[in-house]
Design an enzyme around this catalytic site. Sequence first.
Site, mmCIF file in Angstrom:
data_model
loop_
_atom_site.group_PDB
_atom_site.id
_atom_site.type_symbol
_atom_site.label_atom_id
_atom_site.label_comp_id
_atom_site.label_asym_id
_atom_site.label_seq_id
_atom_site.Cartn_x
_atom_site.Cartn_y
_atom_site.Cartn_z
ATOM 1 N N ARG A 34 -4.886 -17.510 -22.703
ATOM 2 C CA ARG A 34 -4.350 -16.332 -23.393
ATOM 3 C C ARG A 34 -5.181 -15.951 -24.612
ATOM 4 N NH1 ARG A 34 1.240 -14.943 -21.937
ATOM 5 N NH2 ARG A 34 1.139 -15.273 -19.691
ATOM 6 N N ARG A 38 -1.574 -11.193 -28.083
ATOM 7 C CA ARG A 38 -0.920 -10.544 -29.227
ATOM 8 C C ARG A 38 -1.201 -11.178 -30.581
ATOM 9 N NH1 ARG A 38 4.983 -10.232 -26.827
ATOM 10 N NH2 ARG A 38 4.108 -12.013 -25.717
ATOM 11 N N ARG A 47 -3.634 -2.429 -26.883
ATOM 12 C CA ARG A 47 -2.423 -2.379 -26.065
ATOM 13 C C ARG A 47 -1.605 -1.136 -26.420
ATOM 14 N NH1 ARG A 47 2.646 -3.494 -25.331
ATOM 15 N NH2 ARG A 47 3.502 -5.019 -23.882
ATOM 16 N N ASP A 84 -2.805 -10.086 -14.925
ATOM 17 C CA ASP A 84 -1.629 -10.950 -14.941
ATOM 18 C C ASP A 84 -1.383 -11.494 -13.542
ATOM 19 O OD1 ASP A 84 0.661 -11.719 -16.923
ATOM 20 O OD2 ASP A 84 1.614 -11.401 -14.988
ATOM 21 N N TYR A 161 8.726 -16.168 -9.387
ATOM 22 C CA TYR A 161 9.002 -14.841 -9.969
ATOM 23 C C TYR A 161 9.475 -13.855 -8.900
ATOM 24 C CZ TYR A 161 6.831 -16.449 -14.285
ATOM 25 O OH TYR A 161 6.552 -17.144 -15.429
HETATM 26 O O1 1CP Z 1 -6.298 -14.155 -21.961
HETATM 27 C C1 1CP Z 1 -5.887 -14.592 -20.869
HETATM 28 O O2 1CP Z 1 -5.518 -15.764 -20.701
HETATM 29 C C2 1CP Z 1 -5.938 -13.657 -19.664
HETATM 30 C C3 1CP Z 1 -4.793 -12.903 -19.337
HETATM 31 C C4 1CP Z 1 -3.525 -13.516 -18.781
HETATM 32 C C5 1CP Z 1 -3.304 -14.614 -17.924
HETATM 33 C C6 1CP Z 1 -4.300 -15.621 -17.422
HETATM 34 C C7 1CP Z 1 -2.272 -12.910 -19.004
HETATM 35 C C8 1CP Z 1 -2.042 -11.734 -19.865
HETATM 36 N N1 1CP Z 1 -1.329 -13.566 -18.247
HETATM 37 C C9 1CP Z 1 -1.917 -14.616 -17.590
HETATM 38 C C10 1CP Z 1 -1.302 -15.556 -16.659
HETATM 39 C C11 1CP Z 1 0.181 -15.613 -16.531
HETATM 40 N N2 1CP Z 1 1.079 -14.589 -16.555
HETATM 41 C C12 1CP Z 1 0.891 -16.804 -16.264
HETATM 42 C C13 1CP Z 1 0.246 -18.156 -16.055
HETATM 43 C C14 1CP Z 1 -0.139 -18.823 -17.309
HETATM 44 C C15 1CP Z 1 1.010 -19.276 -18.204
HETATM 45 O O3 1CP Z 1 1.749 -20.181 -17.801
HETATM 46 O O4 1CP Z 1 1.107 -18.709 -19.307
HETATM 47 C C16 1CP Z 1 2.254 -16.488 -16.162
HETATM 48 C C17 1CP Z 1 3.406 -17.429 -15.887
HETATM 49 C C18 1CP Z 1 2.373 -15.079 -16.343
HETATM 50 C C19 1CP Z 1 3.614 -14.257 -16.246
HETATM 51 C C20 1CP Z 1 3.844 -13.515 -17.494
HETATM 52 N N3 1CP Z 1 3.125 -12.401 -17.849
HETATM 53 C C21 1CP Z 1 4.710 -13.833 -18.545
HETATM 54 C C22 1CP Z 1 5.680 -15.026 -18.595
HETATM 55 C C23 1CP Z 1 7.024 -14.570 -18.185
HETATM 56 C C24 1CP Z 1 8.114 -15.645 -18.126
HETATM 57 O O5 1CP Z 1 9.167 -15.373 -18.746
HETATM 58 O O6 1CP Z 1 8.006 -16.683 -17.462
HETATM 59 C C25 1CP Z 1 4.531 -12.857 -19.545
HETATM 60 C C26 1CP Z 1 5.250 -12.743 -20.858
HETATM 61 C C27 1CP Z 1 3.508 -11.969 -19.092
HETATM 62 C C28 1CP Z 1 2.908 -10.815 -19.819
HETATM 63 C C29 1CP Z 1 1.543 -11.065 -20.340
HETATM 64 N N4 1CP Z 1 0.455 -11.416 -19.564
HETATM 65 C C30 1CP Z 1 -0.675 -11.490 -20.339
HETATM 66 C C31 1CP Z 1 -0.296 -11.180 -21.690
HETATM 67 C C32 1CP Z 1 -1.230 -11.117 -22.872
HETATM 68 C C33 1CP Z 1 1.098 -10.927 -21.691
HETATM 69 C C34 1CP Z 1 1.941 -10.494 -22.881
HETATM 70 C C35 1CP Z 1 2.143 -9.034 -22.708
HETATM 71 C C36 1CP Z 1 2.046 -8.213 -23.925
HETATM 72 O O7 1CP Z 1 0.941 -7.811 -24.373
HETATM 73 O O8 1CP Z 1 3.125 -7.859 -24.425
#
Ligand code: 1CP
Length: 357
Positions: A34, A38, A47, A84, A161
Amino acid sequence: MTLIAAPPAPRPTKTILRALAGETLPVPPIWMMRQAGRYLPEYRATRAQAGDFLKLCYTPDLAAEVTLQPIRRFGFDAAIMFADILLVPQALGSDLWFVTGEGPRLSTITDAAGVAALRPAGSVHDTLAPVYETLRILRRELPAETTLIGFAGAPWTVATYMVAGRGTKDQAPAHAMKQADRAAFAALIDRIGDATVEYLSAQIEAGAEVVKLFDSWAGSLRGQDFDDFAVAPTARIIAALNDRHPGIPVIAFPREAGPRYVGFAAATGADAVALDNGVSAEWAAMNVQRAGPGGCVQGNLDPRHMVTGGPELVDETRRIVRALAGGPHIFNLGHGITPDADPDNVALMIETVRAGG
Ligand code: 1CP
């Protein structure tokens, strides 16, 4: 007939690729889960410009921009494309949206009919083509020494999911479907696996030099379920990728696998396993990391140090670097950096790693 041996594959020069090939380096290469996110003001600005999160994922110029931001600021050894794991369900036909302050929402799949209604794996490119464009931009714009990482969710995590329609603490809906109709659940895992092979192959063709499979919820699988739904689908994806794109390394992240980290790389064909911060680096050095190909480990600083900083951050970083110095290692966090993290702590972590721990 004269048999001419194939020339040996050229040795990689980028540090991450050298570690993934099994080399023990004097200083571990570093990137951060990540890393585009943010906690960075420049991410929040882009964003806001995109309007919403999915728009950001599907607008190649903006997705490339946020991928590059942490590279410019910190000089990480790898960039992970901005996207994502939930784009794959969307490409398979699930509805997907993000609720501000809450997280992702999807239409739910609970039975065999829901699985049968999904689109064929080969059609995912219709939706995912902008991601490939992001990778092409990144290959042009990244510094020559930076490795470009593509990724997807592993089938079990993506399925949790798709079944629940949202993130859950215990993945209960997916466990319930698995128990109610194991064949339908296995068909869902297979469909996601096929789509993932298509998606990652296209990412590699667009310029990804490494791909990572995120199995964030692997830790909730037990016994035979872990073999059937974490190990086997990962092994199948890696075998298909090795076949289509030999020489492209794969990092597997079976988060919270605990003792099941032992032998995971060998059982799946992964070139490295990413360690969460629930296992100690000393334990992993003894039980997971090995010299040579397939023995690389990535990890595993607790992301809370990116919030709290100070001498604890330095001590923990040094401890991990030293514990894993005897084999191939890529320094990373044990999970994603959180939005409340301080960018100065990221800089301190990198400085500590590059000072040799
Ligand atoms: O910088 C990086 O790492 C690249 C971008 C990236 C990656 C690899 C994002 C952007 N998401 C992911 C993978 C991802 N997404 C995973 C696997 C890794 C982990 O365990 O964290 C998972 C489970 C998700 C699903 C997801 N997407 C969630 C979790 C939801 C939950 O309640 O279980 C969330 C909050 C997101 C949104 C998201 N994806 C990425 C970002 C930066 C965000 C936040 C969104 C925002 O800007 O508001």
